[in-house]
Design an enzyme around this catalytic site. Structure first.
Site, PDB file in Angstrom:
ATOM      1  N   TYR A 151       8.781 -20.211  23.988  1.00  0.00           N
ATOM      2  CA  TYR A 151      10.101 -20.278  24.623  1.00  0.00           C
ATOM      3  C   TYR A 151      10.189 -19.201  25.701  1.00  0.00           C
ATOM      4  CZ  TYR A 151      11.513 -22.639  20.227  1.00  0.00           C
ATOM      5  OH  TYR A 151      11.623 -23.468  19.140  1.00  0.00           O
ATOM      6  N   HIS A 176      15.131 -24.874  25.022  1.00  0.00           N
ATOM      7  CA  HIS A 176      14.107 -25.535  24.218  1.00  0.00           C
ATOM      8  C   HIS A 176      12.737 -24.938  24.548  1.00  0.00           C
ATOM      9  CE1 HIS A 176      16.669 -28.770  22.616  1.00  0.00           C
ATOM     10  NE2 HIS A 176      17.249 -28.791  23.809  1.00  0.00           N
ATOM     11  N   LYS A 211       7.100 -31.227  25.637  1.00  0.00           N
ATOM     12  CA  LYS A 211       6.431 -29.947  25.811  1.00  0.00           C
ATOM     13  C   LYS A 211       5.135 -30.156  26.592  1.00  0.00           C
ATOM     14  CE  LYS A 211       8.156 -28.540  21.296  1.00  0.00           C
ATOM     15  NZ  LYS A 211       9.497 -28.395  21.831  1.00  0.00           N
TER      16      LYS A 211
END
Length: 256
Positions: free
Chosen positions: A154, A162, A195
């Site tokens: 993060y 997120h 991600k």
């Protein structure tokens, strides 16, 4: 570092980015360091974790800096924080702000602590090098177990943003991502949870006896590689109608 198109930060609410800029993680870590040193904070080994006894205010600082997790306790005025080996050794070795006990005996130097952690986890040196590499750049790392990776990264506190990267730690002894199908699966999995896959290759030559000392960390270097899926729609020559998304790197933090 191989830089491909990476996802932009996904802030969780309006004003979260401004709050992150106004309250950089580096400032909170410095405040935590001073507080723990002042009270001579100590923790004890519990299996493959370290339990840290702290004051309520320190528990709040640890939460702001994302070190460990709160463990419920009936003891008033004290909070217990469960730290991973990487988190505990970072506080001990890098920030030099805690002491660690083993079976009631204070481990007076970092070597004793290092050797105990290695005895429990032989791959600890590689993982700590990777952890400290990103943590020193003010990235926050949490367990990536639920995503099938080692860590998730993060750029600020998880309550504000997120995670952007799913992180895999690699070394010369690792068998992961040896074939293209493994890379493809890892990239698809990371993409499905919004991600970017980031692999940290820990490279270096340390003799077996050198691994008994934390100074062996100086012999390692970390190479960063990020991967994401190639999209034909975003790779056409006509960029006026199909603009490419912004790209970010793990160094793109500035003061955060």
């Amino acid at each position: 570092m191989i830089l491909l198109h990476s996802m932009a930060p996904r802030w969780k609410r309006k004003g979260a980015e401004a709050k992150a800029l106004a309250e950089p993680i580096s400032y909170s870590v410095s405040e935590l360091q001073l507080s723990l040193v002042k009270t001579e904070t100590s923790g004890s080994f519990s299996s493959c974790n370290v339990l840290l006894a702290v004051e309520p205010e320190q528990a709040e600082l640890l939460n702001l800096c994302c070190f460990g997790r709160l463990v419920l306790s009936a003891e008033k005025g004290k909070n217990w924080i469960q730290l991973s080996f990487e988190e505990a050794f970072y506080l001990l070795y890098t920030l030099k702000c805690i002491k660690i006990y083993l079976q009631g005996r204070c481990l007076e130097n970092e070597v004793d602590t290092w050797m105990y952690m290695r005895s429990k986890r032989p791959n600890f040196p590689i993982f700590f090098k990777a952890y400290s590499h990103l943590r020193s750049k003010n990235w926050i790392l949490k367990s990536g177990l639920q995503y099938g990776v080692d860590f998730v990264a993060y750029r600020h506190h998880p309550s504000l943003v997120h995670s952007e990267y799913s992180v895999l730690v690699q070394s010369s002894e690792s068998n992961r991502l040896r074939v293209w199908s493994d890379v493809h699966c890892a990239v698809r999995l990371s993409g499905s949870v919004a991600k970017t896959l980031l692999t940290l290759h820990v490279c270096g030559n340390s003799y077996k006896e050198d691994l008994n000392l934390p100074l062996c960390l100086d012999n390692y270097t970390v190479e960063e590689y990020s991967f994401c899926r190639w999209s034909p729609e975003l790779s056409r020559e006509d960029e006026t109608t199909n603009p490419k998304p912004n790209a970010t790197t793990v160094n793109d933090l500035k003061s955060l």
